[in-house]
Design an enzyme around this catalytic site. Structure first.
Site, PDB file in Angstrom:
ATOM      1  N   HIS A 449      35.396  46.692  47.310  1.00 22.82           N
ATOM      2  CA  HIS A 449      36.606  46.103  46.729  1.00 22.82           C
ATOM      3  C   HIS A 449      37.785  47.065  46.844  1.00 22.82           C
ATOM      4  CE1 HIS A 449      38.933  44.507  43.066  1.00 22.82           C
ATOM      5  NE2 HIS A 449      39.275  43.850  44.140  1.00 22.82           N
ATOM      6  N   GLU A 461      36.333  50.221  44.848  1.00 23.20           N
ATOM      7  CA  GLU A 461      35.189  49.900  43.988  1.00 23.20           C
ATOM      8  C   GLU A 461      34.026  49.529  44.904  1.00 23.20           C
ATOM      9  OE1 GLU A 461      36.403  48.087  39.660  1.00 23.20           O
ATOM     10  OE2 GLU A 461      36.913  46.860  41.372  1.00 23.20           O
TER      11      GLU A 461
END
Ligand SMILES: C[C@H](O)CC(=O)SCCNC(=O)CCNC(=O)[C@H](O)C(C)(C)COP(=O)(O)OP(=O)(O)OC[C@H]1O[C@@H](n2cnc3c(N)ncnc32)[C@H](O)[C@@H]1OP(=O)(O)O
Length: 725
Positions: A449, A461
């Site tokens: 992410h 992430e």
């Protein structure tokens, strides 16, 4: 090295009469107290020995020194180590023993000389460096000041203006620039470093080279009046850029004292200020961030298993929209060959065009040469099918948030990509288990992410499911490091760590304005707190389309703690969708300057009548402190949930996620660190009271209630806290 000591120095005396003292404290030869005290005794010995004519200081394994051992500050802050007498290292050892010695010394710098490392070298009588060496005083970034004489010696070597630039920006310079500035005396290849330094030292003894004490130099300093003007300007800039931090101004005081009253008084001032800054809250926060940022790559059960990252030679990206093109840019910038796949020629061209534009903006700003641009772009190939995916090592899917589309893509990927290929999705909301439902490859499915713009934002992430293999996480952590992102490994859930923390923040702001608070005062209080902008200005920037799409996910997944405000949807209906439409919570002129809009009231009133809430006189008159508490305590509450659920393994990971994903001010140490500095008891009691008055949006979660009722720290590891409670 004795396991109880942190680092050492070794001294070897050659037949030429040069004593070479080597700093040894892996991995960056930081100057721990042990290293410094060892250096002192080596020095005393070298000065007393008749067979030593001169001294060379160098660092082991190609690194001079990364500066003072930062963990030493933590020990002083916690009281586990007593700080030596103020000025002992800087004045007694580095100045009076080393710089004022009867025998000259030369620093042989390879790799890096940062902070205390550069300061130590500046006290030597000459500095020889290899071409790749980085030289800098990055102390302010850590909340401390150059404390080994850097505030006095750097301006005397490179001039006041350049010294201020280096100290205030914390940016290092390379050896060649250092040479032209006068910081470095000669730049030589690695293989010649020690021989040149030894010869230089003997040349000083024999007066063939000058014997220079940096502290006594005056030729680079401007006249007093001019120096005062330069410092006045620097103070003004610093106040503007870092209004919540005291240490940069305290550092300027030390510089000014040295210029006005002479270097000795300057050194004393530096020592005094250096010792004071250690106990500032902002310093504690910044030092916590330094170690937490490096700690995100240490994932229990994953990185402690001896797995080595596999080499990723080629990456494919599916989708050339804003995210896909940003991710492609980040990868090619770090020399990864990338295939960008789109569904048709038109989209593919647009995707490649976006990557090109990202790089061209660097060329325009002068940070990338034309040749480098061409070379980087040549790493990107377009594709309309999966044929070229047969030899990729990693795929990152970045298409729209549509479950069945993603499921189809992952089923196709399983067919075309090699068995070892990592299958990553950039989804910000969809359950990764669902995305991989139609495959048998759950162990290589992982979330990557990125945050928009992906080639600029520093956070990544890495989302793991229960099936994701440790090897895949290790691989992605390595890619993250290579593309210069700070990776945070999180568990699979709606919103992961960052968006889950973001959500209550915006919601709290909407709640407050519906109950009568002024949105512009909220934005101003939040900016003063240190966020890059307030929640309303931010909503305008990201656009209401995105804000509504994210809100919908949260309303669906966490209905019990969602405050449903209609302000944004009402504005959207009227075609005010944020900055892109020049109207949102603010009005925007041609230069994107935001101006409050009196019309906003209308939407707030309408939203209030829909939600059925009333203006609350208490909320109309909130102080700035109360605004911060009411917007950020709900964030702390959600961060606690994320931590308690094991989505984040360490509280420090949430600190980094908040800083790099939300813009939370680093000098507050991150969300959990900040919360603990306030105290769980207080946060819990405030949320509990508000939840009784204003509803479940504010209701403290079980974890916060448990720790808050006892005043236990929120950042303590979950197991440990359980056993204590
Ligand atoms: C009195 C004086 O004026 C005060 C000072 O000198 S304050 C210190 C000033 N120096 C600095 O700010 C430099 C800080 N360090 C860095 O910027 C970077 O670590 C670096 C450029 C030196 C190396 O970067 P990189 O190769 O990416 O490695 P990085 O992961 O950051 O660091 C490697 C390890 O060294 C540690 N380390 C780096 N510098 C350190 C330091 N000065 N003290 C203690 N540990 C340090 C890191 O914590 C990390 O430890 P870990 O492996 O256990 O996590």
């Amino acid at each position: 090295m004795d396991s109880r000591t942190k680092g050492k120095t070794v001294m070897e005396v050659g037949g030429d009469g040069v004593a070479v003292i080597t700093l040894i404290n892996p991995p960056v030869n930081s100057l721990s107290f042990d290293v410094l005290y060892n250096l002192k005794s080596n020095y005393e010995e070298a000065l007393s020995r008749n067979d030593v004519k001169a001294i060379v200081i160098t660092g082991a394994k190609g690194k001079f020194s990364g500066g003072f051992d930062i963990s030493g500050f933590g020990e002083i802050q916690k009281g586990t180590r007593k700080e030596p007498k103020v000025g002992y290292i800087s004045i007694d050892i580095i100045t009076d023993l080393l710089e004022a010695a009867r025998k000259p010394s030369v620093a042989a710098i390879d790799g890096l000389a940062l902070g205390g490392g550069l300061e130590l070298s500046m006290a030597c009588h000459a500095r020889i460096s290899t071409p790749g060496a980085q030289l800098g005083l990055p102390e302010l970034q850590l909340g401390v000041i150059p404390g080994f004489g850097g505030t006095q010696r750097l301006p005397r070597l490179v001039g006041l203006t350049k010294a201020l630039e280096m100290i205030l920006t914390s940016k290092p310079v390379r050896a060649e620039e250092g040479h032209s500035l006068g910081l470095i005396d000669a730049v030589v290849p690695s293989a010649e470093l020690l021989t040149t330094a030894r010869r230089w030292a003997l040349d000083i003894v024999e007066r063939r080279k000058p014997w220079i004490s940096s502290l006594l130099k005056t030729d680079k300093l401007p006249p007093l009046g001019e120096a005062r003007e330069i410092l006045k300007f620097a103070r003004g800039q610093t106040r503007k850029q870092a209004p919540n931090m005291k240490h940069p101004l305290m550092c300027l005081d030390a510089l000014e004292t040295g210029i006005v009253s002479g270097p000795r008084v300057g050194l004393e001032k530096e020592a005094e200020v250096g010792s004071q800054v250690i106990s500032l809250d902002t310093t504690k926060g910044l030092i916590h961030v330094f170690f937490s940022q490096r700690g995100t790559v240490k994932v229990p059960g994953v990185t402690d298993r001896g797995l080595m990252p596999r080499k990723i030679k080629k990456v494919a990206i599916i989708g050339g929209g804003l995210m896909g093109s940003g991710i492609a840019t980040a990868l090619i910038l770090s020399s990864y060959p990338v295939i960008l796949k789109e569904v048709n020629e038109k989209f593919l061209e647009a995707g490649i065009g976006r990557v090109k534009a990202n790089l061209q903006s660097r060329v325009r700003k002068g940070s990338m040469s034309k040749e480098k641009f061409e070379k980087t772009m040549s790493l990107l190939k377009g594709s309309l099918d999966y044929e070229s995916f047969r030899d990729v090592d990693m795929v990152i899917e970045a298409v729209i948030e549509n479950i069945s589309l993603k499921q189809q893509i992952f089923a196709d990927l399983e067919k075309y990509c090699p068995q070892h290929c990592i299958l990553a999705s950039n989804t910000s909301t969809i359950d990764l288990n669902k995305i991989g439902e139609r495959t048998k490859s759950q162990d290589r499915i992982v979330g990557a992410h990125f945050f928009s713009p992906a080639h600029v934002m520093p956070l990544l992430e890495i989302v793991r499911t229960n099936h994701t293999s440790a090897q895949v996480i290790v691989d992605l952590l390595d890619v993250g490091k290579k593309i210069k992102k700070t990776p945070v490994v999180v568990g699979n859930c709606t919103g992961f760590a960052v968006n889950r923390m973001f959500f209550p923040y915006t919601q709290a702001a909407m709640f407050l304005v519906e109950r009568g608070a002024d949105p512009y005062l909220i934005d101003s209080a939040v900016s003063k707190f240190g966020m890059p902008m307030g929640p309303f200005r931010l909503c305008d920037l990201v656009g209401f389309g995105v804000a509504i799409a994210t809100a919908t996910q949260f309303i669906e997944n966490f209905p019990e703690r969602t405050y449903k405000s209609m302000i944004i949807p009402l504005m959207q209906e009227d075609k005010r969708a944020g900055e892109a439409t020049r109207k949102g919570f603010y009005l925007y002129d041609d230069k994107r300057k935001a101006k409050p809009d009196p019309e906003l009231k209308k939407y707030i009133e309408k939203a209030r009548s829909i939600s059925g809430g009333n203006v609350d006189p208490k909320l109309v008159k909130l102080s700035e402190k109360e605004i911060i508490e009411m917007t950020f305590f709900p964030v702390v509450n959600e961060a606690c949930r994320v931590f308690a659920e094991g989505i984040a393994v360490k509280a420090a990971d949430l600190d980094i996620a908040a800083i790099m994903g939300m813009g939370f001010p680093p000098y507050r140490g991150g969300i959990m660190f900040w919360a603990d500095s306030i105290g769980s008891k207080y946060i819990y009691s405030r949320l509990d009271e508000w939840s009784k008055t204003y509803g479940d949006f504010f209701k403290p979660c079980a974890f916060l209630a448990e720790r808050g009722s006892k005043g236990a720290p929120l950042s303590a590891p979950v197991e440990q806290a359980r056993s204590r409670l």
